[in-house]
Design a protein around this motif. Structure first.
Motif, short mmCIF file in Angstrom:
data_model
loop_
_atom_site.label_atom_id
_atom_site.label_comp_id
_atom_site.label_asym_id
_atom_site.label_seq_id
_atom_site.Cartn_x
_atom_site.Cartn_y
_atom_site.Cartn_z
N ASP A 67 1.04 -1.32 0.00
CA ASP A 67 -0.09 0.34 0.20
C ASP A 67 0.63 0.94 0.08
OD1 ASP A 67 -1.99 2.13 0.38
OD2 ASP A 67 -2.60 1.53 2.60
N PHE A 68 1.09 1.44 -1.33
CA PHE A 68 2.53 2.88 -1.45
C PHE A 68 1.71 3.91 -0.51
CE2 PHE A 68 -0.74 2.91 -4.94
CZ PHE A 68 -1.03 3.99 -5.55
N MET A 69 0.47 4.07 -0.40
CA MET A 69 -0.04 5.26 0.37
C MET A 69 0.41 4.85 2.34
SD MET A 69 -1.67 7.27 -2.10
CE MET A 69 -2.51 8.81 -1.19
N GLN A 70 0.99 3.96 2.17
CA GLN A 70 1.30 4.42 3.86
C GLN A 70 2.81 4.49 4.16
OE1 GLN A 70 -0.18 1.88 6.55
NE2 GLN A 70 -2.17 3.08 5.99
N ARG A 71 2.70 5.78 4.38
CA ARG A 71 4.05 6.41 4.42
C ARG A 71 5.35 5.80 4.99
NH1 ARG A 71 6.44 6.65 0.08
NH2 ARG A 71 5.75 8.72 -1.87
N GLY A 72 5.76 5.63 5.13
CA GLY A 72 7.16 5.78 6.58
C GLY A 72 7.50 4.87 6.97
N ARG A 73 9.14 4.12 7.67
CA ARG A 73 9.40 2.88 7.88
C ARG A 73 9.95 3.52 8.94
NH1 ARG A 73 11.93 -0.58 2.34
NH2 ARG A 73 14.45 1.23 3.27
N VAL A 74 10.56 2.01 10.04
CA VAL A 74 11.66 2.13 11.20
C VAL A 74 12.78 1.31 10.97
CG1 VAL A 74 12.42 2.40 13.50
CG2 VAL A 74 10.05 3.56 12.51
N ARG A 75 13.79 1.04 10.90
CA ARG A 75 14.98 0.38 10.67
C ARG A 75 15.34 -0.19 12.16
NH1 ARG A 75 17.04 -1.81 5.82
NH2 ARG A 75 17.16 -0.91 3.78
N VAL A 76 15.79 -0.70 12.29
CA VAL A 76 15.91 -1.15 13.78
C VAL A 76 17.45 -1.75 13.69
CG1 VAL A 76 15.38 -2.06 16.33
CG2 VAL A 76 13.74 -1.12 14.58
N LEU A 77 18.35 -2.06 14.95
CA LEU A 77 18.83 -2.97 14.72
C LEU A 77 19.05 -4.23 16.44
CD1 LEU A 77 22.31 -3.38 13.92
CD2 LEU A 77 22.75 -2.36 15.37
N LEU A 78 19.34 -4.82 15.76
CA LEU A 78 19.04 -6.56 16.64
C LEU A 78 20.04 -6.35 17.52
CD1 LEU A 78 15.48 -8.00 15.93
CD2 LEU A 78 15.88 -6.32 17.40
N LYS A 79 21.08 -7.05 15.96
CA LYS A 79 22.24 -7.73 15.93
C LYS A 79 23.35 -7.11 15.93
CE LYS A 79 20.25 -12.48 16.40
NZ LYS A 79 19.93 -13.32 15.39
N LYS A 80 24.75 -6.87 16.97
CA LYS A 80 25.57 -5.81 16.22
C LYS A 80 26.47 -6.61 15.72
CE LYS A 80 26.19 -4.53 20.79
NZ LYS A 80 26.79 -4.39 22.38
N GLU A 81 27.28 -6.70 14.82
CA GLU A 81 28.50 -7.09 14.26
C GLU A 81 28.79 -8.11 14.17
OE1 GLU A 81 29.79 -6.04 10.60
OE2 GLU A 81 28.25 -4.80 10.79
N ASP A 82 28.63 -8.45 16.32
CA ASP A 82 29.60 -10.02 16.28
C ASP A 82 28.23 -10.98 16.31
OD1 ASP A 82 28.72 -8.69 18.04
OD2 ASP A 82 30.73 -8.75 19.20
N GLY A 83 27.14 -10.81 16.37
CA GLY A 83 26.71 -11.41 16.70
C GLY A 83 25.30 -11.20 17.41
N THR A 84 26.04 -10.54 18.55
CA THR A 84 25.66 -10.09 20.18
C THR A 84 24.21 -9.40 19.62
OG1 THR A 84 27.53 -8.43 20.39
CG2 THR A 84 28.29 -10.07 21.64
N LEU A 85 23.02 -9.41 20.95
CA LEU A 85 21.77 -9.23 20.24
C LEU A 85 22.69 -7.12 22.09
CD1 LEU A 85 19.42 -11.29 22.49
CD2 LEU A 85 19.75 -10.33 19.85
N VAL A 86 21.52 -6.49 20.76
CA VAL A 86 21.72 -4.87 21.78
C VAL A 86 20.92 -4.84 22.64
CG1 VAL A 86 21.63 -2.83 20.97
CG2 VAL A 86 22.11 -3.69 19.26
N ASN A 87 19.80 -5.66 22.82
CA ASN A 87 19.50 -5.80 24.31
C ASN A 87 18.66 -7.43 23.47
OD1 ASN A 87 17.52 -5.73 25.99
ND2 ASN A 87 16.27 -3.50 25.10
N PRO A 88 19.16 -7.63 25.36
CA PRO A 88 19.45 -9.57 25.46
C PRO A 88 18.09 -9.76 25.60
CG PRO A 88 21.19 -8.33 26.86
CD PRO A 88 20.27 -7.43 25.88
N ALA A 89 17.05 -8.49 26.23
CA ALA A 89 15.98 -8.73 26.12
C ALA A 89 14.46 -9.06 24.71
CB ALA A 89 15.02 -7.66 26.78
N ILE A 90 15.02 -8.61 23.63
CA ILE A 90 14.69 -8.85 22.45
C ILE A 90 15.22 -9.51 21.71
CG2 ILE A 90 13.85 -6.99 20.23
CD1 ILE A 90 13.06 -5.22 22.33
N SER A 91 14.94 -10.22 21.30
CA SER A 91 15.84 -11.50 20.38
C SER A 91 15.24 -11.68 18.58
CB SER A 91 16.19 -12.67 20.74
OG SER A 91 15.10 -13.43 21.20
N SER A 92 14.32 -11.40 19.09
CA SER A 92 13.96 -12.00 17.30
C SER A 92 13.03 -10.24 16.44
CB SER A 92 13.37 -12.48 17.28
OG SER A 92 12.33 -12.85 18.01
N ARG A 93 12.73 -10.60 15.96
CA ARG A 93 11.90 -9.61 14.79
C ARG A 93 10.07 -9.23 15.30
NH1 ARG A 93 11.88 -7.68 8.54
NH2 ARG A 93 13.82 -9.60 9.13
#
Length: 137
Positions: A67-93
C-alpha cells in the motif's frame, strides 16, 4: 558506531502496518489483533525502540510495498556485527513487534489526546441517552 550506521541496510525493517490492529493479515499485519495496537506511527515506533535502547532510523520517505499510500518505516538494529544482541530482552523481529505494540498505546503523544475527547464524549453521552429514551416512547 560509524561501522554500525554505515551498515544500516542490514538492519531489520518495521512498517507500522505490521502492528496495526486495524489491518488484516492480507493487508500486512504480522501479529495477532489482540497484541497489535491501533494505527501506530513511525515516530511512536521509534520512541519505543529508544525506550528499549535499540539503535533505529526513521525513513519517512519510504512506502509500504503493498500500500504505497502508507508512508514511513523504521529500521532497527537487533544484532551487532559480531552477532551479539543489542538488547538481550529482544532477540527477534517478532518479539520486537510484540514489545513495540505493547508500548505504543502508552505513548505520551497518545495518552494526552484521548482525555479531552473522552470528557466531551462523556458530557454528550447522558444528553444523547436521554433523547434516545424519549424517542422510544
Amino acid at each position: 558506531m560509524d561501522a554500525e550506521i554505515s551498515n544500516i541496510k542490514k538492519w531489520i525493517i518495521l512498517y507500522p502496518v505490521y502492528i496495526n490492529s486495524k489491518k488484516t493479515i492480507a493487508e500486512g499485519r504480522r501479529i495477532s489483533t489482540g497484541k497489535a495496537c491501533e494505527n501506530p506511527t513511525c515516530i511512536e515506533i521509534g520512541d519505543c525502540c529508544a525506550h528499549f535502547k535499540l539503535p533505529f532510523a526513521i525513513e519517512l520517505d519510504k512506502a509500504y510495498p503493498r500500500d504505497f499510500m502508507q508512508r514511513g518505516r523504521v529500521r532497527v538494529l537487533l544484532k551487532k556485527e559480531d552477532g551479539t544482541l543489542v538488547n538481550p530482552a529482544i532477540s527477534s523481529r517478532k518479539q520486537l513487534m510484540h514489545c513495540v505494540a505493547e508500548l505504543v498505546p502508552r505513548h505520551p503523544g497518545r495518552t494526552k489526546k484521548p482525555e479531552p475527547a473522552a470528557a466531551s464524549i462523556s458530557g454528550a453521552g447522558p444528553a444523547k441517552s436521554g433523547k434516545g429514551g424519549k424517542k422510544k416512547r
